[in-house]
Design a protein around this motif. Structure first.
Motif, short mmCIF file in Angstrom:
data_model
loop_
_atom_site.label_atom_id
_atom_site.label_comp_id
_atom_site.label_asym_id
_atom_site.label_seq_id
_atom_site.Cartn_x
_atom_site.Cartn_y
_atom_site.Cartn_z
N TRP A 1 -4.04 5.97 -9.95
CA TRP A 1 -5.39 6.35 -8.91
C TRP A 1 -6.31 5.50 -9.32
O TRP A 1 -7.21 5.16 -8.42
CB TRP A 1 -5.42 7.74 -9.42
CG TRP A 1 -7.15 8.31 -8.33
CD1 TRP A 1 -7.76 8.48 -8.31
CD2 TRP A 1 -6.18 8.73 -6.59
NE1 TRP A 1 -8.55 8.39 -7.17
CE2 TRP A 1 -7.78 8.52 -6.30
CE3 TRP A 1 -5.14 8.63 -6.40
CZ2 TRP A 1 -8.03 9.14 -4.65
CZ3 TRP A 1 -4.99 8.72 -5.07
CH2 TRP A 1 -6.27 9.12 -4.17
N ALA A 2 -6.31 4.54 -10.42
CA ALA A 2 -7.58 4.36 -11.09
C ALA A 2 -7.10 2.61 -10.15
O ALA A 2 -8.20 1.91 -9.72
CB ALA A 2 -7.67 4.30 -12.41
N ILE A 3 -5.76 2.45 -10.06
CA ILE A 3 -5.44 1.40 -9.56
C ILE A 3 -5.52 1.28 -8.35
O ILE A 3 -6.20 -0.02 -7.86
CB ILE A 3 -3.96 0.67 -10.05
CG1 ILE A 3 -3.76 -0.07 -11.42
CG2 ILE A 3 -3.28 -0.05 -9.30
CD1 ILE A 3 -2.44 0.37 -11.99
N GLU B 1 11.46 -0.62 -9.80
CA GLU B 1 12.24 -0.48 -9.38
C GLU B 1 11.29 -0.82 -7.72
O GLU B 1 11.80 -1.48 -6.69
CB GLU B 1 12.81 0.91 -8.51
CG GLU B 1 14.16 0.60 -7.35
CD GLU B 1 15.44 1.96 -7.99
OE1 GLU B 1 15.66 2.24 -6.86
OE2 GLU B 1 14.90 3.09 -8.49
N ILE B 2 10.49 -0.20 -7.67
CA ILE B 2 9.43 0.05 -6.58
C ILE B 2 8.88 -0.63 -6.11
O ILE B 2 8.95 -1.81 -4.73
CB ILE B 2 8.40 1.24 -6.29
CG1 ILE B 2 8.94 2.35 -6.22
CG2 ILE B 2 7.69 0.75 -5.32
CD1 ILE B 2 8.63 3.79 -6.86
N LEU B 3 8.75 -1.94 -7.40
CA LEU B 3 7.72 -2.66 -6.77
C LEU B 3 8.67 -4.38 -6.70
O LEU B 3 8.66 -5.03 -6.38
CB LEU B 3 7.24 -3.69 -8.14
CG LEU B 3 5.93 -2.16 -8.58
CD1 LEU B 3 5.68 -2.98 -10.16
CD2 LEU B 3 4.28 -2.57 -7.41
N SER C 1 0.48 -1.42 -0.09
CA SER C 1 0.25 -0.32 -0.06
C SER C 1 1.13 1.33 -0.29
O SER C 1 0.58 2.15 -0.84
CB SER C 1 -1.10 0.25 1.61
OG SER C 1 -1.46 1.12 0.94
N GLN C 2 2.15 1.44 0.65
CA GLN C 2 2.22 2.38 0.91
C GLN C 2 3.93 2.35 -0.75
O GLN C 2 3.67 3.22 -1.41
CB GLN C 2 3.94 2.17 2.26
CG GLN C 2 3.18 2.19 3.46
CD GLN C 2 4.17 2.14 4.77
OE1 GLN C 2 5.18 0.98 4.10
NE2 GLN C 2 4.10 3.11 5.29
N ARG C 3 4.21 1.13 -1.09
CA ARG C 3 4.25 1.89 -2.81
C ARG C 3 3.30 2.32 -3.56
O ARG C 3 3.72 2.60 -4.52
CB ARG C 3 5.15 0.38 -2.91
CG ARG C 3 6.79 -0.16 -1.78
CD ARG C 3 7.00 -1.17 -2.31
NE ARG C 3 7.31 -2.33 -0.82
CZ ARG C 3 8.43 -2.87 -1.15
NH1 ARG C 3 8.87 -2.46 -2.81
NH2 ARG C 3 9.41 -3.22 -0.33
N LEU C 4 1.95 1.45 -4.10
CA LEU C 4 1.40 2.16 -4.09
C LEU C 4 1.29 3.90 -4.36
O LEU C 4 1.40 5.20 -5.31
CB LEU C 4 0.12 1.82 -4.16
CG LEU C 4 -0.87 1.68 -6.02
CD1 LEU C 4 -1.03 1.90 -6.31
CD2 LEU C 4 -2.32 0.57 -5.39
N GLU C 5 0.96 3.75 -2.99
CA GLU C 5 0.96 5.68 -2.29
C GLU C 5 1.89 6.86 -2.66
O GLU C 5 1.96 7.26 -3.64
CB GLU C 5 1.11 5.70 -0.74
CG GLU C 5 -0.43 5.20 -0.30
CD GLU C 5 -1.77 5.94 -1.35
OE1 GLU C 5 -2.30 6.81 -1.94
OE2 GLU C 5 -3.05 5.77 -0.62
N ILE D 1 4.52 10.31 -7.00
CA ILE D 1 5.73 10.56 -8.08
C ILE D 1 5.13 11.48 -8.79
O ILE D 1 6.01 12.47 -9.92
CB ILE D 1 6.36 9.90 -7.65
CG1 ILE D 1 7.30 9.48 -6.56
CG2 ILE D 1 7.77 9.78 -8.94
CD1 ILE D 1 7.60 8.18 -6.75
N ALA D 2 4.05 10.71 -9.30
CA ALA D 2 3.37 10.87 -10.55
C ALA D 2 3.16 11.71 -10.48
O ALA D 2 2.74 12.95 -11.19
CB ALA D 2 2.52 9.24 -10.80
N HIS D 3 1.68 12.18 -9.59
CA HIS D 3 1.27 13.86 -9.47
C HIS D 3 2.55 15.05 -9.50
O HIS D 3 2.23 15.61 -9.70
CB HIS D 3 0.77 13.73 -8.31
CG HIS D 3 -0.79 12.82 -8.14
ND1 HIS D 3 -1.90 13.94 -9.08
CD2 HIS D 3 -1.35 12.20 -7.45
CE1 HIS D 3 -2.74 12.95 -9.15
NE2 HIS D 3 -2.71 12.16 -8.15
#
Length: 385
Positions: free
Chosen positions: A372-374, A294-296, A196-200, A205-207
């Protein structure tokens, strides 16, 4: 020179394989090539047309963290914001204990970063330009700093002031206390980042990058997006840092790129930028794709300690994905059970961002919307909404 050569070979491999397998196409539409403007030239060390699958989901607005995108000029503060921290060179030296190695936070594209304690009790980060950058920036430093000072976004490190005196050039920025994303992926700070933290963090970063590309007063291409340039707050919010390599766009209609000597970090560099020296916002998109892998996976983009077939992470990951071994890519430090569908959606997006040619990459705004959809799907599947 060997490392860039290796990357180009890897990119050729990915180019051949890129269209061979695309999963989870239930949420795809076609996105047109971006017409956004690109940046102005700089120095150092890097199209075509096409369409790409992208999520058609209407992304619901965030209740907390994602305010409506501002108009291009509406959020730029007054220029006097750059005066929020005034320091002389002597005061900066005192605040950093004469640029003591014990206060060094790291190295960036601009130079060395130090933690500094101001007389009023505030803690800031002071970036001291290397001699090479100080000389190169002599004519443009102040004008570019004044523009960067007008950037205001929760996912971008704030510029608070600068010092431009003689041969010294300093940037004074907000201090972000919880270290870099890379440090957290390495477990330096103790606990491992959960999914969850990795997704947030990915969404943050994308924003931040979307703001630079679309909503800053003048378009900004970061040019050195990597895990060590992502800082985390105490609440695990991500802020993009280090604009030492950033280039400014001229906002002239019809300009699609700028010719510039290649700058960036091996492993994150856009292969088309390396080949053509043409810098566009899609170069940041490529770097973000590598960063998302890398995050995943938890793996650095290039790791010379690994076997030849695993040395370049994006190539190794794409091979695993193509062989239906996607879940082997999950960072083993994540002890939780990771939702396979959600993981694959994020990985597919990462590969699209890291497509060898920029025409096959989405723009950062589309990337942020898809993430965000994910997130919405992830929360529903986890029963959190």
């Amino acid at each position: 020179m060997a490392a860039p050569g290796l990357l180009l070979l890897c990119c050729n491999f990915i180019c051949r394989c890129f269209r061979s397998k695309t999963k989870d196409t239930d949420d795809t539409v076609l996105v047109k090539e971006s017409n956004t403007v690109d940046a102005a030239p700089s120095i150092e060390v890097n199209s075509g047309s096409g369409k790409i699958p992208v999520s058609p989901l209407r992304v619901p607005p965030s209740p907390l963290r994602v305010p409506p995108s501002p108009g291009r000029f509406s959020m730029s503060p007054k220029l006097d914001r750059i005066g929020s921290v005034h320091l002389t060179m002597r005061q900066a030296a005192r605040a950093t204990q004469n640029f003591s190695p014990s206060l060094k936070l790291g190295e960036g594209g601009f130079g060395t970063v130090y933690k500094a304690e101001l007389q009023d009790g505030r803690t800031v980060a002071i970036k001291r330009a290397s001699k090479e950058h100080s000389d190169a920036l002599r004519s443009e430093f102040r004008s570019e700093i004044e523009l960067l000072a007008k950037i205001e976004h929760r996912n971008l490190v704030k510029l608070l002031g600068y010092v431009d005196k003689g041969n010294e050039r300093l940037i004074i920025a907000e201090y972000v206390p919880n270290g870099t994303l890379r440090e957290h992926l390495d477990g330096v700070h103790g606990s491992c980042l959960d999914f969850s933290q990795r997704l947030e963090i990915s969404i943050d970063i994308a924003h931040g990058l979307t703001y630079l590309h679309l909503y800053a007063e003048k378009q900004i291409i970061h040019r050195d997006v990597k895990s060590s340039n992502i800082l985390l707050t105490d609440r695990m919010r991500a802020k993009v840092a280090d604009f030492g390599f950033a280039r400014l766009g001229d906002n002239e209609p019809g300009n699609t790129h700028v010719l510039t000597k290649v700058k960036g970090t091996v492993g994150y560099l856009d292969p088309e930028y390396m080949r053509t020296f043409k810098l566009t916002p899609k170069s940041d998109v490529y770097s973000f794709g590598v960063l998302l892998v890398e995050i995943l996976t938890g793996r650095r983009p290039v790791d010379s300690r690994r076997s030849p077939d695993e040395k370049v992470t994006i190539r190794w990951a794409f091979g695993k994905h193509n062989n239906d071994e996607t879940m082997d890519l999950v960072d083993p430090q994540m002890k939780e059970a990771v939702d396979a569908k959600i993981f694959k959606k994020m990985l597919n997006l990462a590969f699209q961002c890291a497509a060898p040619t920029r025409a096959d990459r989405p723009d950062m705004k589309s990337v942020a919307e898809r993430l965000w959809a994910i997130r919405v799907k992830y929360l529903k599947r986890a029963g959190k909404e």
